[in-house]
Scaffold this motif. Structure first.
Motif, PDB file in Angstrom:
ATOM      1  N   ALA A 124       0.820  -1.215   0.000  1.00  0.00           N
ATOM      2  CA  ALA A 124       0.000   0.000   0.000  1.00  0.00           C
ATOM      3  C   ALA A 124       0.852   1.263   0.000  1.00  0.00           C
ATOM      4  N   GLY A 125       2.043   1.182   0.556  1.00  0.00           N
ATOM      5  CA  GLY A 125       2.932   2.339   0.597  1.00  0.00           C
ATOM      6  C   GLY A 125       3.818   2.462  -0.625  1.00  0.00           C
ATOM      7  N   ASN A 126       3.737   1.493  -1.528  1.00  0.00           N
ATOM      8  CA  ASN A 126       4.590   1.516  -2.710  1.00  0.00           C
ATOM      9  C   ASN A 126       3.957   2.383  -3.801  1.00  0.00           C
ATOM     10  N   PRO A 127       4.652   3.419  -4.292  1.00  0.00           N
ATOM     11  CA  PRO A 127       4.066   4.303  -5.310  1.00  0.00           C
ATOM     12  C   PRO A 127       3.810   3.623  -6.645  1.00  0.00           C
ATOM     13  N   ARG A 128       4.286   2.372  -6.806  1.00  0.00           N
ATOM     14  CA  ARG A 128       4.046   1.653  -8.055  1.00  0.00           C
ATOM     15  C   ARG A 128       2.849   0.705  -7.955  1.00  0.00           C
ATOM     16  N   ALA A 129       2.229   0.645  -6.784  1.00  0.00           N
ATOM     17  CA  ALA A 129       1.055  -0.217  -6.623  1.00  0.00           C
ATOM     18  C   ALA A 129      -0.088   0.311  -7.489  1.00  0.00           C
ATOM     19  N   SER A 130      -0.841  -0.585  -8.105  1.00  0.00           N
ATOM     20  CA  SER A 130      -1.945  -0.171  -8.980  1.00  0.00           C
ATOM     21  C   SER A 130      -3.196   0.127  -8.173  1.00  0.00           C
ATOM     22  N   SER A 131      -4.153   0.794  -8.791  1.00  0.00           N
ATOM     23  CA  SER A 131      -5.413   1.104  -8.107  1.00  0.00           C
ATOM     24  C   SER A 131      -6.162  -0.180  -7.740  1.00  0.00           C
ATOM     25  N   ASP A 132      -6.053  -1.212  -8.580  1.00  0.00           N
ATOM     26  CA  ASP A 132      -6.697  -2.495  -8.265  1.00  0.00           C
ATOM     27  C   ASP A 132      -6.069  -3.138  -7.035  1.00  0.00           C
ATOM     28  N   ASP A 133      -4.741  -3.096  -6.963  1.00  0.00           N
ATOM     29  CA  ASP A 133      -4.045  -3.644  -5.792  1.00  0.00           C
ATOM     30  C   ASP A 133      -4.471  -2.908  -4.525  1.00  0.00           C
ATOM     31  N   LEU A 134      -4.544  -1.596  -4.610  1.00  0.00           N
ATOM     32  CA  LEU A 134      -4.862  -0.780  -3.443  1.00  0.00           C
ATOM     33  C   LEU A 134      -6.307  -0.989  -2.997  1.00  0.00           C
ATOM     34  N   ASN A 135      -7.209  -1.144  -3.953  1.00  0.00           N
ATOM     35  CA  ASN A 135      -8.607  -1.415  -3.616  1.00  0.00           C
ATOM     36  C   ASN A 135      -8.740  -2.766  -2.917  1.00  0.00           C
ATOM     37  N   LYS A 136      -7.991  -3.738  -3.419  1.00  0.00           N
ATOM     38  CA  LYS A 136      -8.010  -5.076  -2.821  1.00  0.00           C
ATOM     39  C   LYS A 136      -7.502  -5.038  -1.379  1.00  0.00           C
ATOM     40  N   ILE A 137      -6.445  -4.284  -1.137  1.00  0.00           N
ATOM     41  CA  ILE A 137      -5.875  -4.174   0.209  1.00  0.00           C
ATOM     42  C   ILE A 137      -6.863  -3.484   1.150  1.00  0.00           C
ATOM     43  N   ALA A 138      -7.547  -2.451   0.657  1.00  0.00           N
ATOM     44  CA  ALA A 138      -8.536  -1.753   1.483  1.00  0.00           C
ATOM     45  C   ALA A 138      -9.639  -2.701   1.928  1.00  0.00           C
ATOM     46  N   GLU A 139     -10.062  -3.577   1.036  1.00  0.00           N
ATOM     47  CA  GLU A 139     -11.109  -4.549   1.378  1.00  0.00           C
ATOM     48  C   GLU A 139     -10.605  -5.569   2.396  1.00  0.00           C
ATOM     49  N   LYS A 140      -9.382  -6.038   2.204  1.00  0.00           N
ATOM     50  CA  LYS A 140      -8.828  -7.062   3.103  1.00  0.00           C
ATOM     51  C   LYS A 140      -8.566  -6.513   4.507  1.00  0.00           C
ATOM     52  N   CYS A 141      -8.267  -5.225   4.607  1.00  0.00           N
ATOM     53  CA  CYS A 141      -7.863  -4.645   5.894  1.00  0.00           C
ATOM     54  C   CYS A 141      -8.949  -3.765   6.523  1.00  0.00           C
ATOM     55  N   TRP A 142     -10.147  -3.779   5.962  1.00  0.00           N
ATOM     56  CA  TRP A 142     -11.197  -2.872   6.430  1.00  0.00           C
ATOM     57  C   TRP A 142     -11.430  -2.985   7.936  1.00  0.00           C
ATOM     58  N   ASP A 143     -11.479  -4.214   8.431  1.00  0.00           N
ATOM     59  CA  ASP A 143     -11.697  -4.437   9.868  1.00  0.00           C
ATOM     60  C   ASP A 143     -10.353  -4.440  10.580  1.00  0.00           C
ATOM     61  N   SER A 144      -9.817  -3.254  10.828  1.00  0.00           N
ATOM     62  CA  SER A 144      -8.501  -3.158  11.485  1.00  0.00           C
ATOM     63  C   SER A 144      -8.601  -3.566  12.945  1.00  0.00           C
ATOM     64  N   ASP A 145      -7.454  -3.963  13.513  1.00  0.00           N
ATOM     65  CA  ASP A 145      -7.435  -4.565  14.847  1.00  0.00           C
ATOM     66  C   ASP A 145      -7.107  -3.597  15.976  1.00  0.00           C
ATOM     67  N   GLY A 146      -6.931  -2.334  15.691  1.00  0.00           N
ATOM     68  CA  GLY A 146      -6.579  -1.401  16.769  1.00  0.00           C
ATOM     69  C   GLY A 146      -5.620  -0.333  16.305  1.00  0.00           C
ATOM     70  N   ASP A 147      -5.243   0.532  17.240  1.00  0.00           N
ATOM     71  CA  ASP A 147      -4.458   1.710  16.912  1.00  0.00           C
ATOM     72  C   ASP A 147      -3.126   1.411  16.243  1.00  0.00           C
ATOM     73  N   ASP A 148      -2.426   0.390  16.715  1.00  0.00           N
ATOM     74  CA  ASP A 148      -1.079   0.125  16.195  1.00  0.00           C
ATOM     75  C   ASP A 148      -1.038  -1.084  15.264  1.00  0.00           C
ATOM     76  N   SER A 149      -2.167  -1.479  14.740  1.00  0.00           N
ATOM     77  CA  SER A 149      -2.205  -2.700  13.932  1.00  0.00           C
ATOM     78  C   SER A 149      -1.671  -2.444  12.526  1.00  0.00           C
ATOM     79  N   PRO A 150      -1.048  -3.458  11.918  1.00  0.00           N
ATOM     80  CA  PRO A 150      -0.597  -3.324  10.526  1.00  0.00           C
ATOM     81  C   PRO A 150      -1.760  -3.077   9.566  1.00  0.00           C
ATOM     82  N   LYS A 151      -2.956  -3.594   9.910  1.00  0.00           N
ATOM     83  CA  LYS A 151      -4.118  -3.365   9.044  1.00  0.00           C
ATOM     84  C   LYS A 151      -4.464  -1.880   8.997  1.00  0.00           C
ATOM     85  N   ARG A 152      -4.397  -1.240  10.147  1.00  0.00           N
ATOM     86  CA  ARG A 152      -4.678   0.196  10.186  1.00  0.00           C
ATOM     87  C   ARG A 152      -3.649   0.964   9.361  1.00  0.00           C
TER      88      ARG A 152
END
Length: 299
Positions: A124-152
Motif C-alpha cells: 500500500a505504501g509503494n508508489p508503483r502499486a496499482s489502483s486495483d491492488d490498493l482497492n483489494k488491500i482496502a477490502e482485506k484490511c477494512w476491519d482493522s485490529d486497533g491503533d497500532d495494527s498493521p491493518k490500520r
C-alpha cells in the motif's frame, strides 16, 4: 580515461578485490568473512553492485540469511530476485519485496493477495502499486485490529497513495478510523464531493486535524472552504486564506479577521486577484497607436 591493466574492468571484480578477495575467491566467501556491520551496509547501499546484493538476497546459509530483507529492499536488487522472493515463507522477506520501488506490477499484484497485514501495508505504501491492488488491500484490511495494527497502517497508506482510485477513496472516507479519514483528506486526488462529505464529519465531530487537512487540499471546494473559514482555530483560517480555491466573498470576510496573518493575507490575495483580472481584461495591446501589433514581420 586510460585503462589500467592492474584494475578489474567490471565493478564486481573491483568490489571483490576491495573487500579482500581475489579472482579465485567466491563472492560467498568474501561476504562470509566480512564483519556483520559491513554486511549490513553492503546490503543496504544502492552503490553496491547488483550481483553482490542479489547474492545476499538469495542467501540461505550463515549470517547472510538475516540480511536478506535489507538486500531485497535495495533498489538495485535484480527484478528476477524480487520475483522469486515474493512467495518466500518469511513474511519479513515478502514485506521487503513489497516495499521495493523496483518491484514490477506482477510482483506487487501477487503480494496484494498476501495474508500478512505487514506485507499488505508495504504494498500500500509503494508508489508503483496499482489502483486495483490498493482497492483489494482496502477490502482485506477494512476491519482493522486497533491503533497500532498493521491493518490500520495499510488502510492509511492506501488512503495516502496517489494511485488510489476515487471509489476506494470515497469508501475510505466513511471508515470509522479518524486517521484513515485524515489521510483521505490529504490525498491530492480525492474528489471535491468526497472532501465535502468529510467536512460534514469534521465540523459535526469537531475534528480539528481533519478540518486542517481539508483546508490545505487544493481540491477542496469553495463551499467547504467557506465553512472552514468560520473555525475558531486560527491555523485552519490561515490555511483557508492561503488556499487558491477560497471564494472572493470568503476572503473579503477574512480581511477583517482578528488574526493579523489571516487579515493581511486575505487582503493581499484579493488585491492580487483584482490585478490579475484587470490584466486579463486590458485590451491596450489591440489599441496600440504605434501600429506595431498590425505589422507582419518577415524572418
Amino acid at each position: 580515461m586510460v585503462y589500467n591493466p592492474s584494475e578489474p574492468r567490471d565493478p564486481l571484480g573491483r568490489w571483490v578485490e576491495e573487500h579482500g578477495g581475489s579472482r579465485n575467491t567466491s563472492l560467498g566467501e568474501v561476504l562470509q568473512k566480512m564483519p556483520t556491520t559491513e554486511v549490513e551496509r553492503t546490503a543496504r547501499s544502492p552503490k553496491t553492485p547488483t550481483a553482490v546484493v542479489n547474492r545476499i538476497a538469495r542467501s540461505r546459509e550463515g549470517n547472510l540469511y538475516y540480511y536478506r530483507p535489507l538486500a531485497l529492499a535495495n533498489p538495485v536488487v535484480g527484478e528476477d530476485v524480487l520475483s522469486e522472493a515474493k512467495f518466500d515463507d518469511d513474511p519479513h522477506v515478502r514485506a521487503a519485496v513489497a516495499s521495493n520501488m523496483s518491484a514490477n506490477s506482477k510482483t506487487l499484484a501477487a503480494l496484494a493477495d498476501d495474508d500478512e497485514p505487514e506485507v499488505l501495508a508495504k504494498v500500500a505504501g509503494n508508489p508503483r502499486a496499482s489502483s486495483d491492488d490498493l482497492n483489494k488491500i482496502a477490502e482485506k484490511c477494512w476491519d482493522s485490529d486497533g491503533d497500532d495494527s498493521p491493518k490500520r497502517e495499510a488502510l492509511m497508506r492506501v488512503a495516502r497513495n496517489g494511485n488510489t482510485g476515487q471509489e476506494t477513496l470515497s469508501r475510505l472516507a466513511q471508515h470509522p478510523d479518524h486517521l484513515v479519514q485524515v489521510e483521505v483528506s490529504r490525498n491530492s486526488r480525492t474528489s471535491k464531493e468526497t472532501l465535502d462529505g468529510l467536512c460534514d464529519t469534521a465540523l459535526r465531530d469537531n475534528r480539528i486535524q481533519l478540518q486542517f487537512q481539508l483546508s490545505r487540499n487544493d481540491n477542496t471546494s469553495g463551499k467547504t472552504l467557506d465553512r472552514l473559514a468560520g473555525s475558531p482555530n486560527r491555523l485552519i483560517r490561515r490555511s483557508v486564506v492561503d488556499n487558491p480555491n477560497t471564494p472572493d466573498e470568503t476572503l473579503e470576510r477574512l480581511g477583517n479577521d482578528s488574526d493579523s496573518y489571516v487579515a493581511r493575507n486575505a487582503i493581499m490575495e484579493q488585491d492580487m486577484r483584482r490585478e490579475n483580472e484587470a490584466l486579463q481584461q486590458d485590451d491596450t495591446y489591440d489599441e496600440d497607436p504605434s501600429g506595431w501589433n498590425d505589422t507582419d514581420f518577415e524572418w
